[in-house]
Enzyme design. Sequence first.
Site, PDB file in Angstrom:
ATOM      1  N   ASP A   1      -6.058   0.402   8.016  1.00 33.36           N
ATOM      2  CA  ASP A   1      -5.753   0.251   6.589  1.00 33.36           C
ATOM      3  C   ASP A   1      -6.332  -1.029   5.980  1.00 33.36           C
ATOM      4  O   ASP A   1      -6.277  -1.211   4.760  1.00 33.36           O
ATOM      5  CB  ASP A   1      -4.228   0.207   6.372  1.00 33.36           C
ATOM      6  CG  ASP A   1      -3.607   1.598   6.314  1.00 33.36           C
ATOM      7  OD1 ASP A   1      -4.362   2.591   6.260  1.00 33.36           O
ATOM      8  OD2 ASP A   1      -2.368   1.674   6.311  1.00 33.36           O
TER       9      ASP A   1
ATOM     10  N   LYS B   1       0.846  -1.207   0.000  1.00 35.40           N
ATOM     11  CA  LYS B   1       0.000   0.000   0.000  1.00 35.40           C
ATOM     12  C   LYS B   1       0.866   1.236   0.000  1.00 35.40           C
ATOM     13  O   LYS B   1       1.877   1.294   0.719  1.00 35.40           O
ATOM     14  CB  LYS B   1      -0.879  -0.004   1.253  1.00 35.40           C
ATOM     15  CG  LYS B   1      -1.598   1.307   1.518  1.00 35.40           C
ATOM     16  CD  LYS B   1      -1.458   1.811   2.956  1.00 35.40           C
ATOM     17  CE  LYS B   1      -0.097   2.261   3.345  1.00 35.40           C
ATOM     18  NZ  LYS B   1      -0.008   2.998   4.618  1.00 35.40           N
TER      19      LYS B   1
HETATM   20  C1  LIG Z   1      -0.577   5.920   8.728  1.00 38.91           C
HETATM   21  C2  LIG Z   1      -1.303   4.891   7.893  1.00 38.91           C
HETATM   22  C3  LIG Z   1      -1.737   5.545   6.568  1.00 38.91           C
HETATM   23  O1  LIG Z   1      -2.303   4.610   5.677  1.00 38.91           O
HETATM   24  O2  LIG Z   1      -0.552   3.768   7.522  1.00 38.91           O
HETATM   25  P1  LIG Z   1       0.930   3.200   7.909  1.00 38.91           P
HETATM   26  O3  LIG Z   1       1.922   4.302   7.829  1.00 38.91           O
HETATM   27  O4  LIG Z   1       0.815   2.638   9.283  1.00 38.91           O
HETATM   28  O5  LIG Z   1       1.193   2.145   6.865  1.00 38.91           O
HETATM   29  C4  LIG Z   1      -2.598   4.419   8.635  1.00 38.91           C
HETATM   30  O6  LIG Z   1      -3.396   5.507   9.029  1.00 38.91           O
HETATM   31  C5  LIG Z   1      -2.311   3.547   9.831  1.00 38.91           C
HETATM   32  O7  LIG Z   1      -3.128   2.452   9.696  1.00 38.91           O
HETATM   33  P2  LIG Z   1      -2.862   1.093  10.515  1.00 38.91           P
HETATM   34  O8  LIG Z   1      -1.392   0.841  10.601  1.00 38.91           O
HETATM   35  O9  LIG Z   1      -3.745   0.042   9.910  1.00 38.91           O
HETATM   36  O10 LIG Z   1      -3.375   1.540  11.920  1.00 38.91           O
HETATM   37  P3  LIG Z   1      -3.959   0.709  13.158  1.00 38.91           P
HETATM   38  O11 LIG Z   1      -3.222  -0.569  13.285  1.00 38.91           O
HETATM   39  O12 LIG Z   1      -5.440   0.700  13.100  1.00 38.91           O
HETATM   40  O13 LIG Z   1      -3.541   1.689  14.333  1.00 38.91           O
HETATM   41  C6  LIG Z   1      -2.263   1.775  14.892  1.00 38.91           C
HETATM   42  C7  LIG Z   1      -2.207   3.031  15.739  1.00 38.91           C
HETATM   43  O14 LIG Z   1      -2.071   4.175  14.873  1.00 38.91           O
HETATM   44  C8  LIG Z   1      -2.824   5.272  15.370  1.00 38.91           C
HETATM   45  N1  LIG Z   1      -3.814   5.683  14.363  1.00 38.91           N
HETATM   46  C9  LIG Z   1      -4.127   4.878  13.311  1.00 38.91           C
HETATM   47  C10 LIG Z   1      -5.013   5.311  12.343  1.00 38.91           C
HETATM   48  C11 LIG Z   1      -5.612   6.596  12.503  1.00 38.91           C
HETATM   49  N2  LIG Z   1      -6.473   7.064  11.598  1.00 38.91           N
HETATM   50  N3  LIG Z   1      -5.288   7.370  13.559  1.00 38.91           N
HETATM   51  C12 LIG Z   1      -4.382   6.939  14.488  1.00 38.91           C
HETATM   52  O15 LIG Z   1      -4.086   7.673  15.434  1.00 38.91           O
HETATM   53  C13 LIG Z   1      -3.463   4.818  16.673  1.00 38.91           C
HETATM   54  O16 LIG Z   1      -2.602   5.223  17.725  1.00 38.91           O
HETATM   55  C14 LIG Z   1      -3.448   3.311  16.557  1.00 38.91           C
HETATM   56  O17 LIG Z   1      -3.378   2.702  17.815  1.00 38.91           O
HETATM   57  N1  LIG Z   2       1.873  -9.898   8.859  1.00 35.17           N
HETATM   58  C1  LIG Z   2       2.448  -8.817   9.344  1.00 35.17           C
HETATM   59  N2  LIG Z   2       3.287  -8.076   8.598  1.00 35.17           N
HETATM   60  C2  LIG Z   2       3.848  -6.949   9.094  1.00 35.17           C
HETATM   61  N3  LIG Z   2       3.659  -6.486  10.329  1.00 35.17           N
HETATM   62  C3  LIG Z   2       2.837  -7.168  11.125  1.00 35.17           C
HETATM   63  C4  LIG Z   2       2.208  -8.359  10.665  1.00 35.17           C
HETATM   64  N4  LIG Z   2       1.455  -8.791  11.664  1.00 35.17           N
HETATM   65  C5  LIG Z   2       1.624  -7.948  12.701  1.00 35.17           C
HETATM   66  N5  LIG Z   2       2.446  -6.968  12.381  1.00 35.17           N
HETATM   67  C6  LIG Z   2       2.833  -5.833  13.282  1.00 35.17           C
HETATM   68  O1  LIG Z   2       2.234  -4.657  12.752  1.00 35.17           O
HETATM   69  C7  LIG Z   2       3.071  -3.515  12.964  1.00 35.17           C
HETATM   70  C8  LIG Z   2       2.984  -2.606  11.734  1.00 35.17           C
HETATM   71  O2  LIG Z   2       3.577  -3.258  10.669  1.00 35.17           O
HETATM   72  P1  LIG Z   2       3.306  -2.893   9.115  1.00 35.17           P
HETATM   73  O3  LIG Z   2       1.908  -3.207   8.746  1.00 35.17           O
HETATM   74  O4  LIG Z   2       4.383  -3.545   8.329  1.00 35.17           O
HETATM   75  O5  LIG Z   2       3.629  -1.351   9.127  1.00 35.17           O
HETATM   76  P2  LIG Z   2       2.915   0.002   8.736  1.00 35.17           P
HETATM   77  O6  LIG Z   2       1.708   0.089   9.626  1.00 35.17           O
HETATM   78  O7  LIG Z   2       3.931   1.072   9.009  1.00 35.17           O
HETATM   79  O8  LIG Z   2       2.593  -0.051   7.314  1.00 35.17           O
HETATM   80  C9  LIG Z   2       4.460  -4.052  13.249  1.00 35.17           C
HETATM   81  O9  LIG Z   2       4.845  -3.577  14.509  1.00 35.17           O
HETATM   82  C10 LIG Z   2       4.333  -5.565  13.242  1.00 35.17           C
HETATM   83  O10 LIG Z   2       4.945  -6.165  14.347  1.00 35.17           O
END
Ligand SMILES: C[C@@](CO)(OP(=O)(O)O)[C@H](O)COP(=O)(O)OP(=O)(O)OC[C@H]1O[C@@H](n2ccc(N)nc2=O)[C@H](O)[C@@H]1O
Ligand SMILES: Nc1ncnc2c1ncn2[C@@H]1O[C@H](COP(=O)(O)OP(=O)(O)O)[C@@H](O)[C@H]1O
Length: 272
Positions: free
Chosen positions: A130, A10
């Site tokens: 996400d 993504k």
């Molecule tokens: C920033 C983004 C952009 O696409 O992606 P990544 O950089 O992680 O890939 C997303 O908002 C991340 O989504 P995702 O990684 O699925 O988040 P989650 O597991 O639901 O949440 C992890 C933590 O991120 C914070 N969180 C997440 C989403 C959101 N809209 N607001 C938040 O504040 C919260 O503290 C939550 O406890």
């Molecule tokens: N299958 C998986 N692949 C990647 N990360 C995972 C998975 N399952 C659990 N996690 C946990 O999710 C967290 C976020 O990982 P990832 O999805 O790769 O990152 P991001 O949210 O930055 O895109 C990590 O701390 C990891 O330990």
Amino acid sequence: MRLRETAFAKINLALHIRARREDGYHDIETLFAFVDKGDVLTARTAEQDAVTTLGAFARELDNPFDNLVAKALSALPRPDGLAVTLEKNLPVAAGLGGGSADAGAIFRMVRDAYGLPDDWRARAARLGADVPACVDSSSSLGKGTGTQIEPVEDDMVGTAVLLVNPGVPMSTVKAYGAWDGTDDGPLIGKSTSEIAGRNGNSFERIATERLGVEPVVETLRLLSETKPFLHRLSGSGATCFALYRKIGERDEAADFIKRRRPEWWQISGALR
Ligand SMILES: C[C@@](CO)(OP(=O)(O)O)[C@H](O)COP(=O)(O)OP(=O)(O)OC[C@H]1O[C@@H](n2ccc(N)nc2=O)[C@H](O)[C@@H]1O
Ligand SMILES: Nc1ncnc2c1ncn2[C@@H]1O[C@H](COP(=O)(O)OP(=O)(O)O)[C@@H](O)[C@H]1O
């Protein structure tokens, strides 16, 4: 039965943080897009669900019960168990939604083999913000915490893309926590190219200025030297993406980055 799915990486072509919510999450507006490369999941029917990990980044997934693949399996009722092998090709905590993409791939596997429950969107959202976008893994707009998915006019399918990660894990929680409260406003534009061109990623300011993550600054600088038509941080980082008009330009850029920073992770592909 043997099943196979790619968990497409993504990227966020644009992402504006709008507001901090009572529940600690943040309201955002984002344009999700997906690269035609990622983790690979294979599965066969078994008495019980099981997850085995291999591949370049498998070692970083220490606790198998924490794995989003296992959590996605638990969220979806089926007549058989699935023994899944996850080839972890995407860096972890890298802004590529790797875990969410893996969960999305499990949803597609189960959808094609058995069908999904009517409330699958809510089940996906409970696994991570996400995850709903990653089930279809085609360009879409994400609102609310990112789980409210809206269709978008997509004129960027096939665009050549280079992903580069300088090897620093970024915590999503920490990155949201460092947001200074400035509402970057609604995303402007209609088509994916217009939205990507006219908006930014709030996390780029957070990573480069608030958190001062030098490797991200350097990645963006090196990518800008390759003359992409767009380059930006993805999600909360630290992976950055660059988009090119021609495949040859992308491949030259990939070579350039490899020469300058051979230890960095990179992958070349196309938007799907
Ligand atoms: C920033 C983004 C952009 O696409 O992606 P990544 O950089 O992680 O890939 C997303 O908002 C991340 O989504 P995702 O990684 O699925 O988040 P989650 O597991 O639901 O949440 C992890 C933590 O991120 C914070 N969180 C997440 C989403 C959101 N809209 N607001 C938040 O504040 C919260 O503290 C939550 O406890
Ligand atoms: N299958 C998986 N692949 C990647 N990360 C995972 C998975 N399952 C659990 N996690 C946990 O999710 C967290 C976020 O990982 P990832 O999805 O790769 O990152 P991001 O949210 O930055 O895109 C990590 O701390 C990891 O330990």
